[in-house]
Design an enzyme around this catalytic site. Sequence first.
Site, PDB file in Angstrom:
ATOM      1  N   CYS A 172       0.971  -1.288   0.061  1.00  0.00           N
ATOM      2  CA  CYS A 172       0.045  -0.153  -0.130  1.00  0.00           C
ATOM      3  C   CYS A 172       0.963   1.153  -0.111  1.00  0.00           C
ATOM      4  CB  CYS A 172      -0.842  -0.177   1.244  1.00  0.00           C
ATOM      5  SG  CYS A 172      -2.153  -1.471   1.347  1.00  0.00           S
TER       6      CYS A 172
HETATM    7  C1  BEZ Z   1       0.477  -4.656   1.857  1.00  0.00           C
HETATM    8  O1  BEZ Z   1       0.146  -3.288   1.542  1.00  0.00           O
HETATM    9  O2  BEZ Z   1       1.915  -4.988   1.638  1.00  0.00           O
HETATM   10  C2  BEZ Z   1      -0.276  -5.502   2.343  1.00  0.00           C
HETATM   11  C3  BEZ Z   1      -1.693  -5.384   2.977  1.00  0.00           C
HETATM   12  C4  BEZ Z   1      -2.313  -6.301   3.629  1.00  0.00           C
HETATM   13  C5  BEZ Z   1      -2.092  -7.608   3.280  1.00  0.00           C
HETATM   14  C6  BEZ Z   1      -1.000  -7.827   2.638  1.00  0.00           C
HETATM   15  C7  BEZ Z   1      -0.186  -6.922   2.114  1.00  0.00           C
END
Ligand code: BEZ
Length: 211
Positions: A45
């Site tokens: 994210c």
């Molecule tokens: C991420 O943004 O890396 C992420 C967020 C939730 C679950 C898995 C990865």
Amino acid sequence: MDLKLGDTAPDFTAMTTEGEIHFHEWLGDSWGMLFSHPADYTPVCTTELGRTAQLKDEFAKRNVKVLAVSVDPLDSHRGWIKDINETQHTTVDFPLIADADRKIANLYGMIHPNASDNMTVRSVFIISPDKKIKLTLTYPASTGRNFTELLRVIDSLQLTAKYSVATPADWKEGEDVVIAPAIPDEEIPSRFPKGHKVIKPYLRTTPQPNR
Ligand code: BEZ
């Protein structure tokens, strides 16, 4: 809510990092990209929101306003934005909705309980100036989206909104487009004065009309 292409994008009022937003009013005559991310302070994210900020001029050039959403509260968004700016070498200046009560997530069907019951998936809604949903896309939490592809889709949507054309596989800005099947052969020369090719009766191409 099960939203389909052509539906009116549901309107809402939400608190964001840029203050309260009344969605339809905020969009005005612009196109919109409403997109969810699973959670603040997570790696993928962080890169996605950084990439969106880096592409600010590309979205502006296409008259697209971007609006991010997750179920995290405002103070979390605000703290995380500092990290995004630092690590992605950019400035996030588009709003992030704080959707702790999941109002927007539920309105747009962004929570897929069999994937996660407490986080939004990576949803994208592209909305045209008449507030219709033109594209939906859903990625899992583990896969960051391709923002070059999102810009490419917006280019295609904006072209097809204006001309009776469609864009073929892997089309990119500047390449030939496909003439819509509804256009009779005899109307092609006047509608597409740049010329056209008939590859099959149902497969007719023309240079991109707006270049
Ligand atoms: C991420 O943004 O890396 C992420 C967020 C939730 C679950 C898995 C990865």
